[in-house]
Design a protein around this motif. Structure first.
Motif, mmCIF file in Angstrom:
data_model
loop_
_atom_site.group_PDB
_atom_site.id
_atom_site.type_symbol
_atom_site.label_atom_id
_atom_site.label_comp_id
_atom_site.label_asym_id
_atom_site.label_seq_id
_atom_site.Cartn_x
_atom_site.Cartn_y
_atom_site.Cartn_z
ATOM 1 N N ILE A 176 47.906 77.085 84.056
ATOM 2 C CA ILE A 176 48.610 75.854 83.285
ATOM 3 C C ILE A 176 49.822 76.469 82.194
ATOM 4 O O ILE A 176 49.627 77.431 81.516
ATOM 5 C CB ILE A 176 47.664 75.047 82.602
ATOM 6 C CG1 ILE A 176 46.546 74.677 83.362
ATOM 7 C CG2 ILE A 176 48.307 74.084 81.989
ATOM 8 C CD1 ILE A 176 47.090 73.832 84.410
ATOM 9 N N ASP A 177 51.056 76.067 82.541
ATOM 10 C CA ASP A 177 52.159 76.333 81.387
ATOM 11 C C ASP A 177 51.473 76.200 79.793
ATOM 12 O O ASP A 177 50.892 75.004 79.750
ATOM 13 C CB ASP A 177 53.245 75.265 81.599
ATOM 14 C CG ASP A 177 54.480 75.833 80.766
ATOM 15 O OD1 ASP A 177 54.189 76.433 79.771
ATOM 16 O OD2 ASP A 177 55.589 75.635 81.411
ATOM 17 N N PRO A 178 51.573 76.880 79.076
ATOM 18 C CA PRO A 178 51.038 77.015 77.789
ATOM 19 C C PRO A 178 51.870 75.757 77.084
ATOM 20 O O PRO A 178 50.999 75.063 76.219
ATOM 21 C CB PRO A 178 51.470 78.196 77.252
ATOM 22 C CG PRO A 178 51.475 79.095 78.311
ATOM 23 C CD PRO A 178 52.159 78.396 79.439
ATOM 24 N N ALA A 179 52.969 75.214 77.712
ATOM 25 C CA ALA A 179 53.329 74.130 76.750
ATOM 26 C C ALA A 179 52.539 72.881 77.084
ATOM 27 O O ALA A 179 52.633 71.929 76.409
ATOM 28 C CB ALA A 179 54.665 73.990 77.431
ATOM 29 N N ALA A 180 51.818 72.983 78.189
ATOM 30 C CA ALA A 180 50.964 71.775 78.211
ATOM 31 C C ALA A 180 49.696 71.584 77.419
ATOM 32 O O ALA A 180 48.912 70.858 77.537
ATOM 33 C CB ALA A 180 50.692 71.849 79.753
ATOM 34 N N GLY A 181 49.581 72.529 76.447
ATOM 35 C CA GLY A 181 48.540 72.745 75.622
ATOM 36 C C GLY A 181 47.178 73.561 75.881
ATOM 37 O O GLY A 181 46.498 73.779 75.245
ATOM 38 N N GLY A 182 47.460 74.303 77.155
ATOM 39 C CA GLY A 182 46.277 75.258 77.289
ATOM 40 C C GLY A 182 45.161 74.675 78.213
ATOM 41 O O GLY A 182 45.142 73.347 78.458
ATOM 42 N N GLY A 183 44.315 75.630 78.928
ATOM 43 C CA GLY A 183 43.361 75.182 79.733
ATOM 44 C C GLY A 183 42.390 74.211 79.246
ATOM 45 O O GLY A 183 42.123 73.315 79.976
ATOM 46 N N LYS A 184 41.909 74.688 78.188
ATOM 47 C CA LYS A 184 40.744 73.539 77.493
ATOM 48 C C LYS A 184 41.324 72.504 77.287
ATOM 49 O O LYS A 184 40.593 71.390 77.694
ATOM 50 C CB LYS A 184 40.487 74.323 76.053
ATOM 51 C CG LYS A 184 39.350 73.604 75.250
ATOM 52 C CD LYS A 184 37.813 73.587 76.124
ATOM 53 C CE LYS A 184 37.073 74.713 75.875
ATOM 54 N NZ LYS A 184 35.619 74.259 76.356
ATOM 55 N N ALA A 185 42.420 72.153 76.651
ATOM 56 C CA ALA A 185 43.012 70.759 76.524
ATOM 57 C C ALA A 185 43.355 69.967 77.876
ATOM 58 O O ALA A 185 42.893 68.744 77.787
ATOM 59 C CB ALA A 185 44.273 71.024 75.478
ATOM 60 N N VAL A 186 43.677 70.665 78.615
ATOM 61 C CA VAL A 186 44.123 69.873 79.924
ATOM 62 C C VAL A 186 42.625 69.688 80.453
ATOM 63 O O VAL A 186 42.677 68.554 81.165
ATOM 64 C CB VAL A 186 44.824 70.888 80.783
ATOM 65 C CG1 VAL A 186 45.186 70.258 82.056
ATOM 66 C CG2 VAL A 186 46.292 71.062 80.304
ATOM 67 N N SER A 187 41.760 70.477 80.444
ATOM 68 C CA SER A 187 40.601 70.063 81.172
ATOM 69 C C SER A 187 39.787 68.960 80.181
ATOM 70 O O SER A 187 39.236 68.036 81.106
ATOM 71 C CB SER A 187 39.552 71.342 81.010
ATOM 72 O OG SER A 187 39.099 71.545 79.779
#
Length: 416
Positions: A361-372
């Motif tokens: 995931i692009d870090p600009a999207a907030g990171g893996g934990k946030a996206v999950s």
């Protein structure tokens, strides 16, 4: 079943959550904090879907790290478990049961090997394989006492026992747990030349994941495993393939190593071998390897128990039919194509084979934990690893509509 017809993504975490919060609080108070789970409390499940304590439904794209390859409460497997519960569940290995011989015979045949050492968890299978490799080194190869070494790969994940974390390079897995077990040499994953350089006369085994799961579903170069296989044969070293996550249909073959036409000396198996019902693991090898064990040298009270053997046999028979591997290939191609279509739209890379993918995931999207967490709020369960990577590993019974829906949820979360 149409995913969107049975799930209202608008509910998310804004819906009534009293029961969820109560159960999470109980776990936080009395269970050791060795996990950081998503704030979802499962109450029931079927197929590829989990229902929480408030009735919200989630498409499970983690499948208990591949332990639920055949779907939650697979009716073929639960029927076997129910029947066995009514007859015999545990004897220990002090004497025989009527289920163990069938299990070991059919699992050995599935793997094309002679013998099976039944255990319980994946970590136990790896620990057992390490012991077997060292004993083989002493008894067969003639390595001097306490001189054996085993080569492993950087980024590996084989479990969290003291010996296994001794050769991990994950600081979170190692910090504060020393002193560590000696006898391991770490080389870069995917580099057969580095293995060749590390081998000496005391090397007894090379332990590898054919695809590194915890590291982010890393698929090695196409020539890697064949080169390692040739090297181990030439140098009289055992090749141990940890197929605990990658095996039993997940990548479209019974074993991931089959993608490259490689047969290891030892398989370590687990997770899906228990059908998502009971812990079942195994070390599978030929007689000239597993035959080095003698009574009293290794064991397990629960290993190969009748309930585990009955369920494990059912799993082996399902795999022998080939239908689940075919589903993983067909649906996996769909999943890989859908996820790769998001590259450049919040996704920077996609790796994987079959129904197993690592999505950066692009870090600009907030990171893996946030996206999950945002995906869970929409009814899709995936798990992050190494910060910005999401792992997708739905049960092999997932449908085409469900895969399309899952990819759409990720696309919408990243777009928002």
């Amino acid at each position: 079943m149409e995913p969107t017809a049975t799930l209202d993504p608008a509910l998310g975490y804004a819906a009534e959550r009293a029961a969820t919060e109560r159960e999470i609080a109980r776990v936080d108070e009395h269970a050791a904090h060795n996990y950081a789970p998503l704030p979802v409390v499962a109450a029931s499940a079927e197929g590829a879907w989990i229902t929480d304590v408030e009735g919200r439904r989630y498409l499970d794209c983690l499948a208990a790290y591949s332990a639920v390859n055949f779907g939650h409460r697979n009716p073929e497997l639960t029927a076997v478990a129910h029947a066995q519960l009514d007859t015999l569940t545990l004897t220990s290995r002090a004497f025989h049961s009527d289920k163990l011989g069938t299990f070991t015979t059919e699992l050995a045949a599935l793997a094309g090997k002679d013998m099976v050492l039944p255990m319980n968890t994946g970590a136990e299978a790896v620990e057992s394989a390490l012991k077997v490799a060292r004993k083989w080194g002493a008894d067969v190869k003639g390595v001097a006492a306490d001189r054996a070494n085993i080569i492993v790969a950087s980024g590996n994940f084989h479990g969290r026992t003291i010996t296994i974390v001794s050769f991990s390079d994950d600081p979170q897995a190692r910090g504060g747990f020393g002193p560590f077990t000696p006898g391991f040499r770490t080389v870069p994953y995917g580099d057969a030349r580095a293995i060749a350089d590390a081998i000496d006369e005391h090397t007894v085994a090379v332990l590898l994941e054919p695809i590194q799961g915890e590291a982010g579903v890393l698929v090695p170069p196409a020539d890697y495993l064949p080169a390692v296989r040739d090297l181990c044969t030439r140098e009289n070293v055992l090749l141990v393939c940890d197929e605990i996550q990658s095996g039993l249909g997940r990548t479209g073959y019974t074993f991931a190593s089959q993608h490259w036409g490689v047969v290891p000396d030892i398989y370590t198996l687990g997770k899906a071998l228990g059908g998502g019902i009971v812990p079942v693991s195994a070390v599978v090898a030929d007689r000239d390897v597993l035959g080095v064990l003698h009574p009293g040298e290794h064991g397990s009270t629960f290993g190969g128990n009748p309930l585990a053997a009955a369920v494990g046999t059912a799993v082996v028979r399902m795999l022998a039919r080939g239908e689940y591997q075919a589903m993983a290939r067909e649906r996996g191609a769909q999943l890989q194509a859908g996820l790769r279509g998001l590259i450049g739209s919040g996704v920077t890379a996609v790796r994987g084979l079959g129904l197993w993918a690592g999505v950066d995931i692009d870090p600009a999207a907030g990171g893996g934990k946030a996206v999950s967490k945002r995906l869970a709020a929409r009814g899709l369960l995936v798990k992050d690893t190494h910060g910005d990577t999401l792992r997708f590993a739905p049960p092999l019974v997932v449908t085409a509509d469900e895969i399309d829906w899952a990819v759409a949820q990720l696309a919408e979360v990243l777009a928002s």
